[in-house]
Scaffold this motif. Structure first.
Motif, mmCIF file in Angstrom:
data_model
loop_
_atom_site.group_PDB
_atom_site.id
_atom_site.type_symbol
_atom_site.label_atom_id
_atom_site.label_comp_id
_atom_site.label_asym_id
_atom_site.label_seq_id
_atom_site.Cartn_x
_atom_site.Cartn_y
_atom_site.Cartn_z
ATOM 1 N N HIS A 15 4.945 -3.138 -2.444
ATOM 2 C CA HIS A 15 5.391 -3.568 -1.120
ATOM 3 C C HIS A 15 6.249 -2.488 -0.468
ATOM 4 C CE1 HIS A 15 4.846 -7.477 -3.322
ATOM 5 N NE2 HIS A 15 4.176 -7.740 -2.218
ATOM 6 N N ILE A 16 7.022 -1.792 -1.286
ATOM 7 C CA ILE A 16 7.956 -0.770 -0.805
ATOM 8 C C ILE A 16 7.752 0.500 -1.624
ATOM 9 C CG2 ILE A 16 10.386 -0.172 -0.410
ATOM 10 C CD1 ILE A 16 10.936 -3.253 -0.550
ATOM 11 N N ILE A 17 7.646 1.645 -0.946
ATOM 12 C CA ILE A 17 7.473 2.935 -1.605
ATOM 13 C C ILE A 17 8.720 3.779 -1.382
ATOM 14 C CG2 ILE A 17 6.121 5.059 -1.714
ATOM 15 C CD1 ILE A 17 3.765 3.417 -0.527
ATOM 16 N N ALA A 59 1.496 4.735 3.614
ATOM 17 C CA ALA A 59 2.302 3.571 4.002
ATOM 18 C C ALA A 59 1.911 3.074 5.386
ATOM 19 C CB ALA A 59 3.787 3.930 3.967
ATOM 20 N N GLU A 60 1.659 3.995 6.304
ATOM 21 C CA GLU A 60 1.222 3.597 7.644
ATOM 22 C C GLU A 60 -0.144 2.907 7.586
ATOM 23 O OE1 GLU A 60 0.620 5.518 12.080
ATOM 24 O OE2 GLU A 60 0.095 6.729 10.335
ATOM 25 N N PRO A 91 10.439 1.008 7.967
ATOM 26 C CA PRO A 91 9.855 -0.325 7.733
ATOM 27 C C PRO A 91 8.514 -0.473 8.440
ATOM 28 C CG PRO A 91 11.596 -0.435 9.380
ATOM 29 C CD PRO A 91 11.608 0.963 8.847
ATOM 30 N N HIS A 92 7.626 -1.235 7.818
ATOM 31 C CA HIS A 92 6.298 -1.395 8.398
ATOM 32 C C HIS A 92 6.345 -2.112 9.742
ATOM 33 C CE1 HIS A 92 6.623 -5.537 6.839
ATOM 34 N NE2 HIS A 92 5.671 -5.828 7.702
ATOM 35 N N THR A 93 7.427 -2.838 9.983
ATOM 36 C CA THR A 93 7.557 -3.591 11.219
ATOM 37 C C THR A 93 7.709 -2.693 12.443
ATOM 38 O OG1 THR A 93 9.930 -3.761 10.730
ATOM 39 C CG2 THR A 93 8.538 -5.635 10.126
ATOM 40 N N TYR A 135 6.599 6.347 11.051
ATOM 41 C CA TYR A 135 6.729 6.854 9.684
ATOM 42 C C TYR A 135 7.169 8.314 9.694
ATOM 43 C CZ TYR A 135 4.720 2.539 7.915
ATOM 44 O OH TYR A 135 4.517 1.217 7.595
ATOM 45 N N LEU A 136 7.400 8.826 8.496
ATOM 46 C CA LEU A 136 7.946 10.176 8.338
ATOM 47 C C LEU A 136 7.120 11.231 9.056
ATOM 48 C CD1 LEU A 136 10.118 11.933 6.837
ATOM 49 C CD2 LEU A 136 8.416 12.208 5.025
ATOM 50 N N HIS A 137 5.797 11.161 8.929
ATOM 51 C CA HIS A 137 4.951 12.195 9.533
ATOM 52 C C HIS A 137 4.945 12.137 11.056
ATOM 53 C CE1 HIS A 137 2.361 8.655 9.006
ATOM 54 N NE2 HIS A 137 1.594 9.117 9.970
#
Length: 227
Positions: free
Chosen positions: A111-113, A130-131, A153-155, A159-161
């Motif tokens: 669920h979380i990386i 993750a995205e 968070p996915h919400t 993301y980082l990239h």
């Protein structure tokens, strides 16, 4: 073990934490404290990924290991320690290098990386994965007495990239703990922030997740949140 944590975050939130699977990719400097914090937090399952073995040069900064662990796979030693801390938690260790080809096989149940790596190529693989899969991701990086970290968070769908220079993915001169040396205290500072953000997401309290990048230089005494 979890009585103090449950009193602070509440029974309902702790029950949500108890259902979560967390992946830590990289069991070295950043991964060492993250493994211990994850094991003490009551998560259901912990996935560890690292293809490296413990060497004498690791012991100054990778606090999970001792001289007895030299030449053993870090992920396997980390699994043993995590199980001693929390025997009720399922722990899976993968002693292979994470790539774009095997990332789903290794992390599809997470669920979380959490990023415990030391290179942006792997970090960008994790971020894009993750995205693509709608997972929560927490980034961390350290060198010298300097570190940074941010939760994705996915919400939010960012993301980082999306926020880091894409040239970092192929850069060969980015300082790391191994190449530039390290003050071990920065690891505890950065991973403390990383795990706190991961815990918020495990609680499903996305309203509490910090949307800024933590930047810290402990030698200069500079700590700030940017974004």
């Amino acid at each position: 073990m979890l009585e103090v944590q449950e009193k602070f975050i509440g029974k309902e939130a702790q029950e949500k934490v108890n259902t979560k699977t967390v992946a830590i990719v990289g069991c070295g400097g950043l991964g060492s404290p993250l493994v211990q914090m994850a094991a003490r937090s009551g998560i259901k399952k912990l996935i560890l990924v690292d293809n490296d073995i413990v060497s004498p040069s690791n012991l100054g900064r990778q606090i999970l290991y001792t001289t007895h662990d030299i030449s053993k796979y870090k992920a396997e030693v980390a699994r043993e320690i995590a199980k001693k801390i929390n025997p009720h938690m399922e722990v899976v260790a993968y002693t292979e290098r994470l790539t774009s080809d095997n990332v789903d096989k290794l992390l599809h149940k997470a669920h979380i990386i959490l990023d415990g790596t030391d290179n942006y190529k792997t970090r960008f693989i994790l971020s894009r994965y993750a995205e693509k899969t709608g997972k929560d991701f927490v980034f961390g990086a350290v060198a010298g007495a300097y570190g940074m970290a941010k939760a994705f968070p996915h919400t939010e769908g960012i993301y980082l990239h999306h926020v880091m220079n894409p040239s970092l993915e192929t850069a060969e001169a980015v300082p790391t703990a191994e190449s530039g040396g390290l003050v071990p205290s920065i690891l505890l500072f950065i991973t403390g922030f990383m795990w706190t953000e991961a815990l918020k997401m495990a609680m499903e309290r996305y309203d509490l997740v910090n949307d800024k990048m933590l930047i810290a230089d402990l030698f200069q005494g500079e700590i700030k949140l940017l974004g």
